[in-house]
Enzyme design. Structure first.
Site, mmCIF file in Angstrom:
data_model
loop_
_atom_site.group_PDB
_atom_site.id
_atom_site.type_symbol
_atom_site.label_atom_id
_atom_site.label_comp_id
_atom_site.label_asym_id
_atom_site.label_seq_id
_atom_site.Cartn_x
_atom_site.Cartn_y
_atom_site.Cartn_z
ATOM 1 C CG HIS A 165 -3.430 -0.069 -2.902
ATOM 2 N ND1 HIS A 165 -2.260 -0.908 -3.369
ATOM 3 C CD2 HIS A 165 -3.846 -0.432 -1.701
ATOM 4 C CE1 HIS A 165 -2.023 -1.641 -2.243
ATOM 5 N NE2 HIS A 165 -2.952 -1.455 -1.352
ATOM 6 C CE LYS A 208 -9.815 -8.179 7.007
ATOM 7 N NZ LYS A 208 -8.696 -8.977 6.909
ATOM 8 C CD GLN A 232 -0.502 -8.755 -0.329
ATOM 9 O OE1 GLN A 232 0.002 -7.765 -0.757
ATOM 10 N NE2 GLN A 232 -1.335 -8.955 0.647
ATOM 11 C CG ASP A 249 -1.835 -5.115 -3.099
ATOM 12 O OD1 ASP A 249 -3.021 -5.177 -3.150
ATOM 13 O OD2 ASP A 249 -1.065 -5.010 -2.222
ATOM 14 C CB CYS A 274 -0.850 -0.058 1.068
ATOM 15 S SG CYS A 274 -1.559 -1.431 1.725
ATOM 16 N NE ARG A 280 1.595 -9.250 5.313
ATOM 17 C CZ ARG A 280 0.299 -9.061 4.984
ATOM 18 N NH1 ARG A 280 -0.445 -9.701 5.559
ATOM 19 N NH2 ARG A 280 0.026 -8.264 3.944
ATOM 20 C CG HIS A 291 -5.933 -1.499 0.835
ATOM 21 N ND1 HIS A 291 -4.765 -1.264 1.279
ATOM 22 C CD2 HIS A 291 -6.641 -0.244 1.314
ATOM 23 C CE1 HIS A 291 -4.675 -0.236 1.950
ATOM 24 N NE2 HIS A 291 -5.933 0.360 1.938
#
Length: 658
Positions: free
Chosen positions: A400, A484, A396, A398, A349, A378, A532
RNA sequence: GCUGUCGUAGCUCAGUCGGUAGAGCACGUCCUUGGUAAGGACGAGGUCGUGAGUUCGAUUCUCACCGACAGCUCCA
């Protein structure tokens, strides 16, 4: 006059005293046969004035009032739950008879069985199971009824204290006022705080088995003492238990860790590090196909792609607010000699926020959708790692989205739609949607409550409108910055995993955080809203679940090896190579098995390798310019001209046929 | 991280009540040229997870570490 509310909701009236069995007999043959007992709740008739009281088959019902009957039948899940919970009591009782100083915690039912949390000095192992099971059999033979008692809190504390059940004393003291009543269930010398209901007699337990023992924390709090959690399962008859155990064995064969090794899809090697995935050539092909599929969708849906680094200045994460929240689960910061600190990014992000902030934006530019297959790390606790589904480094799919408040709903809907498209393409129809909202008491969330309310309301509105399956709202599961919608699927062992996610965020773009802006029609700066989203979640977890979903028999478009050409003998090597070259021209993943093995052996190996199409070539085929085709699902398909085979392949790949 | 179980050949597993190990598959060489789920012969492969301790001797017993699995806690 007794009014009886039947399990199907219908009401029957009886003039004189009846038993649950009489009632059951009156409902219909199907139910009556399966009925073994009835669970009753009532509106205050004197002989069964306890909600959830269990009544044996011959127990007379009162003559007046209204009684709600729940019939225990083999078929319904609720009956099975009652049976299992009673078996859990029996198990705890057996343990208390066999071992000293046993403290009872809780013993609920779970998806496929039950457990009981116990504290005791003796460390239970599987070696203790036969002994406990034998004692349970003895208790079943005793055939003592489950009896319900309702007791005031202060009295309950005294009883529990006398029994030395200090965990339960603590629980009752915390949870109830002195004038409130709690229910206990007694069976022989065994007495435990319990909401019920129970089966009337242990004789209904047809078959049971202790399955495992593990640790669990008192009240789910890892700072509290650890208890021993004893797992088991129970059924109305032995056949069902055996079927269940067989199903578990079958399910284990789908395990992505076993299949991933067998089919050489991925590896995790401690010499690289725990939870760090090596995508082997075949697995990498599957991942690449998923990437291409997602990229296609991104283009169709107006996304732009970026590439950003996997580390960033620590200040970036402090500004975003992620830093303190991920303190326990991130790799420690990298400190440079000049004092600069960098973080291996746990999320993408902040980088995408920085991409947005590279130039001023007008409301006319919005929404801006920034996508990246972003690799994040992580440091998950070692005990949480699990094959591909829980790892320490993952990518991911991902993106945004930065939009105006007015655009939120439409963008959100479009994200949900993309996730549904992805799941549908893979043939996932058994998934749940979890709306994760904030817990209003906790202080771990950032941002204004009014924004949270707006966000949660619009999220729920869209999900309701889209008629999502198994929609469930869970409070306290939100991200720290916003609510979410998560897409959850089960793995081969029934464990739930979150795949796709769409998250609403009013906070990162806020002036307190990154102070993002766009110029509105009023020529003034406004704060955009951020969404997200990741339809797959991560390639690692998604692929792990996908392996189990297909049991490694991937559809043609995903299969690492799409076609294998098998020669009947060496004489046809040249023709096989010609066929291979022609198929290869179309970008189809094809190989030749030219070994000096018999065709039967080659077929067998091709089948075991789960290759979607095997093309056998010999004298006839080389003469006719054809192949003798064998489909993984269809079996023998006969002789097919090479051109039509290639057309078939091309079509099936292009449409991503399942 | 916590509780419990486990770690023998590339894979799946057997075995050693303490005297340095075996099967099937896979792999290599040779023979076989075979039409829809296993043709045959021979061969190569293991510091029995790692490190200490006990012992004349440890893969086997003890301890520690590493890793895997189940559950808990935590998350995509």
């Amino acid at each position: 006059m007794l009014k009886v509310v039947l399990p199907d909701g219908s009401v029957k009236e009886f003039e004189k005293s009846v038993t649950p069995m009489d009632v059951a007999a009156g409902i219909g043959a199907g139910l009556a046969k399966a009925t073994v007992a009835a669970v009753v709740s009532s509106d205050g008739c004197n002989s069964c004035n306890n909600e959830g009281q269990t009544v044996g088959v011959d127990f007379p019902l009162p003559e007046n009032g209204t009684v709600t009957l729940r019939l225990l039948t083999k078929k319904d899940a609720e009956s099975l739950d009652i049976l299992r919970h009673s078996t859990a009591h029996l198990m705890a009782r057996a343990v208390m008879r066999l071992f000293e100083n046993v403290q009872l915690a809780f013993g609920p039912t779970v998806d496929n069985g039950f457990y009981y949390d116990l504290w005791m000095e003796h460390r239970l192992t599987e070696e203790d199971f036969p002994k406990i099971e034998a004692e349970m059999q003895n208790l079943i033979k005793l055939d003592e009824a489950f009896e319900r008692l309702e007791i005031f809190q202060n009295e309950a504390v005294e009883i529990l204290d006398n029994m030395g059940q200090s965990l339960k004393v603590e629980h009752v003291k915390e949870g109830l006022a002195a004038e409130e009543k709690v229910s206990f269930y007694r069976q022989g010398e065994f007495l435990d705080l319990c909401r019920g209901p129970h089966i009337p007699s242990p004789k209904f337990i047809g078959a049971f088995k202790l399955t495992s023992v593990a640790g669990a924390y008192w009240k789910g709090d890892s700072s509290k003492q650890q208890l021993q959690r004893l797992y088991g399962t129970a059924f109305f008859d032995k056949k069902e238990l055996d079927e269940y155990l067989n199903r578990i064995e079958e399910a284990k064969k789908r395990d992505h860790r076993a299949l991933g090794k067998k089919h050489e899809l991925f590896a995790i090697d401690p010499r690289v590090g725990q939870g760090l995935v090596l995508w082997l050539p075949k697995g990498a092909i599957i991942r690449r196909q998923l990437e291409l599929f997602i990229m296609e969708e991104l283009t169709k849906r107006g996304y732009t792609s970026v590439n950003t680094p996997v580390i960033g200045s620590i200040e970036l994460y402090k500004t975003s607010g992620h830093y303190p929240y991920y303190a326990d689960s991130q790799f420690p910061p990298i400190k440079m000699q000049d004092g600069d600190e960098f973080l291996l990014r746990p999320m993408n992000c902040p980088h995408h926020v920085m991409v947005y902030s590279q130039k001023p934006h007008s409301y006319r530019d919005l929404p801006i959708r920034i996508a990246e297959f972003g690799c994040v790390h992580r440091f998950e606790q070692s005990g949480e790692l699990n094959g591909m589904t829980r790892v320490r480094g993952f990518t991911q799919d991902d993106a945004h989205i930065f939009c105006t408040p007015e655009q939120v709903e439409e963008e959100f809907r479009s994200c949900i739609d993309m996730t549904l498209t992805v799941l549908k393409t893979m043939g996932f129809d058994d998934f749940e949607v979890r709306l994760s909202f904030r817990d209003w008491v906790s202080d771990k969330y950032v941002g204004k409550p009014e924004n949270w309310k707006i966000a949660q309301a619009s999220l729920e509105k869209v999900c309701r409108e889209m008629n999502l399956p198994s929609l469930e709202i869970v409070e306290g599961e939100a991200a720290f910055y916003g609510p979410k919608a998560d897409f959850v699927v089960k793995d081969c062992l029934g464990r739930r995993w979150q795949l796709g996610t769409v998250q609403l965020d009013y906070n990162l773009p806020s002036p307190e955080r990154f102070n993002l802006e766009y110029v509105g029609p009023d020529n003034k700066p406004h704060t955009p809203v951020m969404i997200h989203r990741a339809p797959l979640g991560s390639f690692e977890r998604f692929c792990g679940i996908l392996i189990e979903h297909f049991a490694a028999a991937f559809p043609l478009w995903l299969a690492p090896e799409q076609v294998r050409i098998l020669t009947v003998s060496e004489k046809f090597d040249d023709y096989a190579k010609q066929v291979e070259a022609k198929i290869l021209e179309r970008g189809i993943r094809v190989s030749c098995d030219l070994r000096g093995e018999k065709i039967g052996a080659k077929i067998r190996e091709g089948r075991l390798d789960l290759v979607p199409y095997l093309a056998v070539v010999g004298a006839k085929e080389s003469e006719n310019g054809s192949v003798a085709l064998r489909g993984r699902k269809e079996g023998e398909l006969g002789e097919v001209p090479l051109d039509s085979f290639i057309a078939k392949l091309t079509e099936e790949i292009a449409t991503r046929t399942l």
